[in-house]
Design a protein around this motif. Structure first.
Motif, mmCIF file in Angstrom:
data_model
loop_
_atom_site.group_PDB
_atom_site.id
_atom_site.type_symbol
_atom_site.label_atom_id
_atom_site.label_comp_id
_atom_site.label_asym_id
_atom_site.label_seq_id
_atom_site.Cartn_x
_atom_site.Cartn_y
_atom_site.Cartn_z
ATOM 1 N N GLU A 72 -16.796 -49.238 -51.532
ATOM 2 C CA GLU A 72 -15.699 -49.429 -50.589
ATOM 3 C C GLU A 72 -14.692 -48.303 -50.549
ATOM 4 N N ASN A 99 -9.860 -53.998 -42.841
ATOM 5 C CA ASN A 99 -10.306 -55.318 -42.375
ATOM 6 C C ASN A 99 -9.172 -56.328 -42.284
ATOM 7 N N ASN A 182 -21.690 -60.398 -51.245
ATOM 8 C CA ASN A 182 -21.281 -59.848 -49.961
ATOM 9 C C ASN A 182 -21.083 -60.971 -48.955
ATOM 10 N N ALA A 184 -19.900 -61.436 -44.628
ATOM 11 C CA ALA A 184 -19.500 -60.789 -43.381
ATOM 12 C C ALA A 184 -19.335 -61.864 -42.317
ATOM 13 N N ARG A 186 -19.949 -62.615 -38.485
ATOM 14 C CA ARG A 186 -20.731 -62.087 -37.369
ATOM 15 C C ARG A 186 -19.826 -61.784 -36.173
ATOM 16 N N SER A 189 -15.593 -57.055 -37.295
ATOM 17 C CA SER A 189 -15.642 -55.964 -38.266
ATOM 18 C C SER A 189 -14.969 -56.411 -39.555
ATOM 19 N N ARG A 191 -15.853 -57.519 -43.520
ATOM 20 C CA ARG A 191 -16.799 -57.662 -44.621
ATOM 21 C C ARG A 191 -15.989 -57.627 -45.919
ATOM 22 N N TYR A 193 -16.205 -58.980 -50.444
ATOM 23 C CA TYR A 193 -17.000 -59.591 -51.498
ATOM 24 C C TYR A 193 -16.093 -60.208 -52.539
#
Length: 230
Positions: A72, A99, A182, A184, A186, A189, A191, A193
């Motif tokens: 990252e 994010n 992980n 995310a 859909r 943008s 993501r 963890y």
């Protein structure tokens, strides 16, 4: 996530190593917990949440920080919650810093003005972290027949090393349980963890609880299929 061969369980022989059966059982516990938490996140953001299979390793804390940095980079935002009870540690929900505002838009809608989104970012991050981390750890604890106390969520910024050390640095030789999942959203943008950092005494306590869980599951299977006995 595949870790370097030098950081497999052979590296921690004589410390608190997980057997293959214990690793599989713990992976399943984490997977169930995160899946249930993801259902709550899905309702929040109104979109599909994609999860990877959890990767579980016992590694030095410095190695965990390196893995985060390699994936990252340096600019991260994290929601941290401490947990205590039968075992204790720090749970982190980590995102690339870029994010953060995207998550606010997913939670609050596209019509949020940029200046308002910036003000709401910390609150939205804390709420998201609280739902996911509480859902994950709460499910795990229930399945282990234990309870955990969770602190209020804190929103932190920094690199992987500073975030992992936020509760007080472990010794360079210290080993931690690193759970890497992980996720995310859909069409967004977004993501991130989840990582959980635990010290050696807590690792030992968790190992015993996982052993008890395995025995219960095996006993239940024997009750269902008595002909398999003997």
């Amino acid at each position: 996530m595949t870790l370097p061969p030098s950081f497999t369980d052979e590296h921690v022989a004589g410390a608190v190593a997980l057997s293959e059966l214990e690793r599989d059982a713990l992976t399943e516990l984490v997977n169930i917990g995160v899946s249930r938490a993801a259902a709550s996140l899905r309702r929040m953001v109104g979109g599909e949440v994609l999860l990877s299979v959890p990767a579980i390793e016992i590694i030095p804390q410095a190695t965990a920080a390196t893995l985060i940095a390699e994936r990252e980079g340096e600019d991260l935002v994290a929601v941290r919650q401490d947990f205590s009870g039968a075992f204790r540690g720090r749970a982190l929900l980590l995102f690339p810093q870029s994010n953060g505002l995207e998550l606010v838009r997913a939670v609050l809608g596209e019509d949020v003005a940029p200046e308002d989104a910036a003000e709401m970012e910390r609150e939205a991050l804390a709420e998201t972290g609280n739902i996911i981390l509480n859902g994950c750890l709460g499910t795990m604890a229930n399945m282990l027949h234990r309870s955990l106390t969770m602190s209020l969520p804190q929103v932190l910024r920094g690199d992987g090393r500073s975030l992992l050390d936020a509760g007080g640095p472990a010794s360079p030789e210290g080993l931690v349980l690193f759970l890497y999942i992980n996720f995310a959203v859909r069409d967004r943008s977004i993501r991130g963890y989840i990582a959980m950092v635990m010290d050696m005494p807590s690792l030992g306590a968790l190992k015993l609880l996982v052993g008890d869980f395995i025995e219960r599951v095996m006993d239940d299977e024997m009750d269902v299929f008595p002909a398999a006995q003997g």
